[in-house]
Scaffold this active site. Sequence first.
Site, short mmCIF file in Angstrom:
data_model
loop_
_atom_site.label_atom_id
_atom_site.label_comp_id
_atom_site.label_asym_id
_atom_site.label_seq_id
_atom_site.Cartn_x
_atom_site.Cartn_y
_atom_site.Cartn_z
CE LYS A 168 15.94 -26.52 -26.54
NZ LYS A 168 16.83 -25.80 -27.63
N GLY A 219 17.14 -35.33 -31.88
CA GLY A 219 18.59 -34.72 -31.65
C GLY A 219 19.33 -35.82 -31.87
CB SER A 220 23.10 -35.67 -31.14
OG SER A 220 23.08 -35.02 -29.66
CB THR A 221 22.98 -40.97 -29.60
OG1 THR A 221 22.56 -41.17 -31.06
CG2 THR A 221 23.29 -42.04 -28.73
CB ALA A 222 25.66 -37.27 -27.07
N GLY A 224 20.27 -37.16 -26.33
CA GLY A 224 19.17 -37.89 -26.11
C GLY A 224 19.32 -38.75 -24.79
CD GLU A 241 11.83 -40.84 -33.81
OE1 GLU A 241 12.97 -41.58 -34.25
OE2 GLU A 241 10.75 -41.58 -33.78
CB CYS A 275 18.00 -38.20 -38.67
SG CYS A 275 16.28 -38.20 -39.37
CD GLU A 371 24.12 -38.77 -37.13
OE1 GLU A 371 24.53 -38.56 -35.92
OE2 GLU A 371 23.30 -38.74 -37.67
P1 NAD Z 1 21.35 -31.78 -30.42
O1 NAD Z 1 21.16 -33.04 -29.96
O2 NAD Z 1 22.73 -31.02 -30.33
O3 NAD Z 1 20.46 -30.76 -30.28
C1 NAD Z 1 18.88 -30.98 -30.47
C2 NAD Z 1 18.15 -30.37 -29.65
O4 NAD Z 1 18.42 -30.62 -28.31
C3 NAD Z 1 18.39 -28.62 -29.81
O5 NAD Z 1 17.04 -28.16 -29.76
C4 NAD Z 1 19.25 -28.45 -28.39
O6 NAD Z 1 19.06 -27.11 -28.14
C5 NAD Z 1 18.57 -29.40 -27.30
N1 NAD Z 1 19.53 -29.73 -26.25
C6 NAD Z 1 20.69 -29.59 -26.05
N2 NAD Z 1 21.13 -29.93 -24.80
C7 NAD Z 1 20.09 -30.43 -24.18
C8 NAD Z 1 19.90 -31.16 -23.07
N3 NAD Z 1 20.69 -31.26 -22.12
N4 NAD Z 1 18.66 -31.67 -22.79
C9 NAD Z 1 17.55 -31.35 -23.47
N5 NAD Z 1 17.79 -30.94 -24.85
C10 NAD Z 1 18.79 -30.37 -25.21
O7 NAD Z 1 21.49 -32.22 -31.93
P2 NAD Z 1 21.58 -31.57 -33.37
O8 NAD Z 1 23.26 -31.31 -33.27
O9 NAD Z 1 20.81 -30.03 -33.17
O10 NAD Z 1 21.19 -32.24 -34.47
C11 NAD Z 1 21.49 -33.29 -35.10
C12 NAD Z 1 21.50 -34.83 -34.52
O11 NAD Z 1 20.08 -35.06 -34.73
C13 NAD Z 1 22.00 -35.74 -35.49
O12 NAD Z 1 22.70 -36.75 -34.69
C14 NAD Z 1 20.82 -36.44 -36.15
O13 NAD Z 1 21.03 -37.47 -36.58
C15 NAD Z 1 19.88 -36.13 -35.10
N6 NAD Z 1 18.54 -36.24 -35.94
C16 NAD Z 1 17.61 -37.28 -35.78
C17 NAD Z 1 16.49 -37.39 -36.27
C18 NAD Z 1 15.61 -38.60 -36.06
O14 NAD Z 1 14.44 -38.49 -36.29
N7 NAD Z 1 16.18 -39.75 -35.64
C19 NAD Z 1 15.97 -36.40 -37.12
C20 NAD Z 1 17.09 -35.23 -37.10
C21 NAD Z 1 18.20 -34.95 -36.60
#
Ligand code: NAD
Length: 467
Positions: A168, A219-222, A224, A241, A275, A371
Amino acid sequence: MSEFKLLINGELVPGALSMDVINPATEEVLASCPRADKNQLDQAVAAAKAAFPAWSATPIAERKKALLAIADVIEANAGDLARLLTQEQGKPIGDATMEVYGTAAFFRYFTSLDLPVKVIENSESRRVEAHRRPLGVIGAIVPWNFPLILMSFKLPPALLAGNTVVLKPAPTTPLTSLKLGELVRDILPAGVLNIITDANDLGAALTAHPDVRKISFTGSTATGAKVMAGAAGLLKRVTLELGGNDAGIVLDDVNPKETAPKLFASAFQNSGQVCIAMKRLYVHESIYDEMCDELAGIAEAAIVGDGLTQGTQYGPLQNKMQFDKVKELIEDSRQHGKVIAGGDTLDQPGFFIRPTIVRDITDGTRLVDEEQFGPVLPVIKFSTNDDAVARANASPYGLGGSVWSSSPERAYEIATKLESGTIWINKHADLAPNIPFGGSKLSGLGTELGEDGLNEFTQLKVINVAL
Ligand code: NAD
């Protein structure tokens, strides 16, 4: 623009719903995109579940052939994929092209790995073996900053190990993933890879789905944390991650003129939406003024614009939400520091913010503590190396970090004291498919890439035989 389709059970299917994808450089609709509903999510998981027995029993050599064929087809379509990536994500076409070829290289790398049975003990009384078995259906969830390369941290090891996948992508960057689905459809047996899209509304259902055995999430910590909670009921495996707030520490023996371009690139690549971008820069007081001036000079000269325009170095922020967030952080930073370059948007459509350098700012402000995930870098003065280490470590995040010095020994000593998943010396954000990557503290859980990353897509199974 061609029509986009979901990939479910080997079929390219329209979405039950649809959504528009916006080009962040123009704010115009780039394409209408299919969007899955809960029913299609269930179909994708069911297809992956049905495909698992045959795929996991397929010899690993055959699975490797499929990964190599995927790498070939990505390279054969690199031009189209890169252009689409720039249009949906915003990054300059040169960077997009590198991301596409990097993705193919990551698929290739994993074919160099195997999952041999390891003999742990072979004595008079027993023979003990460690086997690595696939888990089943993997949910792979990807963000919008690197839609292709971050997907390639997950798909190749998951598939190599014999798992099947439901992928996804993020709602604002789904198109390259869907295009990939079209390209690999004839390479993989039906159901082995399924690709669905959503409007940020199916992640929770995928995470909680009883037939999904592991979530590999970037994705984001929140979010995650929500994934971890959603996976807890059935004790699913998770690899997370997450966000970062990487510190760079520049010691007093560094030549500012030589080092500033490297620091700048570490912070502003992909307009800071990385990230492991350098997000806080700690510079020793003896070279602070000179370093600030050098960085500001580079920022002023940077070429910002549509990634498809030749010569563009920095594209727009990927979406309106992130654009507004970064603007707000810059405004807030004006109360606490001095903006010496950038700080403004472009006078045209598109989510553009010029590379921004903020000096005379310190810890305890939003720009330093949060961040930013955008093209703005706080430059913070320090007096003693111990103080810089303490401030770098005070962050709840722990993804990456770097130390810069003309003395590798001094830098190494400091590197050993920093609390992050990766520390670089005299560089930042150097990733490769064979180097394990993962965060500490709020930056994540588990490891991607390398052999460790492959093992995370397996269940350890011990066979212990009495002799
Ligand atoms: P996000 O957490 O908003 O979204 C990431 C993904 O999660 C999207 O596909 C989203 O649709 C999905 N998602 C949304 N709600 C969800 C839920 N309740 N359960 C499961 N999945 C859900 O993050 P973003 O804004 O797309 O990305 C930016 C963030 O990602 C930044 O904090 C960045 O640091 C982090 N990031 C981390 C890494 C790493 O490898 N550590 C790499 C790239 C980005």
